[in-house]
Design an enzyme around this catalytic site. Structure first.
Site, short mmCIF file in Angstrom:
data_model
loop_
_atom_site.label_atom_id
_atom_site.label_comp_id
_atom_site.label_asym_id
_atom_site.label_seq_id
_atom_site.Cartn_x
_atom_site.Cartn_y
_atom_site.Cartn_z
N ARG A 23 0.84 -1.20 0.00
CA ARG A 23 0.00 0.00 0.00
C ARG A 23 0.87 1.25 0.00
O ARG A 23 0.60 2.23 -0.69
CB ARG A 23 -0.91 0.00 1.25
N PHE A 68 -11.97 -3.83 -5.75
CA PHE A 68 -12.03 -4.76 -4.60
C PHE A 68 -11.42 -4.04 -3.38
O PHE A 68 -10.53 -4.56 -2.72
CB PHE A 68 -11.27 -6.06 -4.88
N ASP A 75 -16.32 -1.88 -4.32
CA ASP A 75 -16.42 -3.18 -3.66
C ASP A 75 -17.86 -3.67 -3.74
O ASP A 75 -18.79 -2.87 -3.75
CB ASP A 75 -15.98 -3.09 -2.20
N ASP A 93 -6.96 -5.57 -6.29
CA ASP A 93 -6.64 -6.37 -5.10
C ASP A 93 -7.79 -7.33 -4.82
O ASP A 93 -8.51 -7.20 -3.82
CB ASP A 93 -6.39 -5.44 -3.90
N CYS A 102 -3.74 -13.13 -4.02
CA CYS A 102 -3.45 -13.61 -2.66
C CYS A 102 -3.75 -15.10 -2.53
O CYS A 102 -3.89 -15.62 -1.43
CB CYS A 102 -4.24 -12.81 -1.63
#
Length: 400
Positions: free
Chosen positions: A214, A230, A252, A301, A341
């Site tokens: 970040r 996201f 989101d 993300d 991730c």
């Protein structure tokens, strides 16, 4: 009581021998002696060589999780204290500890246990039966170690509500360990303030693993028009705002996430430049393209599109689609921050997928940097599952 002895089949235990901590059910030849699930057993190679001590659980495919590789090591309070102290000393050297992950399961040699510190609150996630029996003791030991450094913990919350507990034959639970307290916790990371909801936020309430990723986007967002996809509780969007972005739109699909992100923007005095909308990213990106929108920086993300080997093919499609759409929306010479991730989306596979997306839309990628998770989520070589976050920043240029 004598520990039961688990003997491996000849040629098995490769993960263990290369430094990993797991023994799978199909690697075991025989078990001699009495044991109960969650109890400690001694592991021997096929020829009787002692490989250490671990927790056994016949409900799980990961039959044994190792606690020590030392022959005859007692897993007592002194041993646990050493493990916890080592984990904290490592964080003090490697990260900003105001909020950080203090224990990261296998990578801290405490398999199945995660403990995050958000300011003066601890959040515990126990995912394996053996370590579950020690969790209250570990929390007390950790609180005492933190107190030595002048850190008073005002409350502990348990978020052992992940599905994987069911595979261990355990119930999903959440609630206070000790006295109740206000579960909305304010933290500061990279100069950005957040309200972390440790009771109802995703996983343990906030994703600490992206801390320095970040920070890395702050410098490319100065004066930029930014789209953060996201956004969850707005962390990348807020770093873009703090970095001096002209305007930021965070997207989101969760109404709760958008509400929390909006609250976080106000907390930082960024509510004029950083706005949030509740939309499905896959539906929104084509709409933005149709409307002729262009951005200087786009951040992707997404949640893990795959949590198993079986669904990798669909995940590749998902990653390719969002990266391809994002590249079309980036101004010539603009920037893309993109990550995965999922442990099952390997670095090679992710790199190939992003590269394919670029070729499909005739964009050229200039790599600014490649990063992984923050050091408080250490990658233990030989424990592949500890390496899961891949993060790229690219400059996106058109072929000309």
């Amino acid at each position: 009581m004598e520990k039961a002895i688990v003997t491996l089949k000849k040629g098995e235990g490769r993960t263990l021998k290369s430094g990993g901590l797991w023994v799978y059910d199909n690697e075991i030849d025989k078990i001699e002696g009495d044991f109960e699930n969650g109890g400690l057993v001694e592991v021997h190679d096929f020829d009787g060589y002692v490989m250490g001590t671990g927790f056994i659980n016949t409900n799980s495919k990961i039959r044994i999780r190792m606690m020590s590789r030392v022959k005859g090591q007692e897993i007592d309070e002194a041993f646990i204290t050493m493990r916890v102290r080592d984990a904290w000393e490592y964080r003090k050297k490697t990260v900003d500890t105001s909020s950080c992950r203090i224990i990261f399961g296998e990578a801290d040699f405490l398999p199945g246990l995660v403990i995050d510190k958000f300011s003066d609150v601890l959040v515990v996630q126990s995912l394996a039966l053996g370590i579950d029996r020690f969790k209250v003791q570990i929390v007390e030991i950790l609180k005492n170690i933190l107190k030595e450094d002048g850190i008073e913990i005002r409350g502990v919350y348990e978020r052992s509500d992940a599905k994987v507990r069911l595979q261990e034959g355990m119930e999903r639970i959440k609630g206070f360990i000790g006295e109740p307290f206000d579960t909305k916790v304010q933290i500061i990371e990279n100069g950005v303030k957040y309200i972390v909801d440790v009771e109802d936020g995703q996983k343990t309430g906030f994703f600490l693993d992206q801390k320095y990723n970040r920070l890395a986007i702050q410098r490319i967002c100065k004066g930029a028009k930014v789209l953060d996809c996201f956004t969850h509780t707005g962390s990348f969007a807020l770093n873009a705002g703090i970095g001096g972005a002209a305007s930021v739109t965070g997207v989101d699909a969760s109404e709760l996430g958008v509400a929390q992100a909006t609250e976080n923007a106000a907390l930082n005095g960024l509510d004029k430049t950083v706005k949030f909308i509740c939309e499905d990213v896959f539906e929104l990106l084509p709409k933005l393209e149709e409307a002729g929108e262009k951005f200087d920086v786009i951040i992707l993300d997404p949640p893990a599109f795959t949590k198993s080997r079986n669904s990798v093919k669909n995940a590749i499609k998902g990653y390719r689609e969002i990266n391809l759409r994002a590249m079309k929306l980036i101004k010539d010479g603009g920037y893309l921050a993109t990550c995965s991730c999922s442990h099952f989306m390997t670095p090679e596979l992710f790199t190939e997928t992003v590269g394919q997306a670029a070729r499909n839309v005739h964009r050229r990628l200039r790599q600014v940097e490649y990063r992984t998770q923050a050091p408080d989520h250490p990658i233990l070589w030989a424990a592949d599952e500890s390496y899961y976050l891949k993060f790229y920043i690219f400059q996106v240029t058109q072929e000309k």
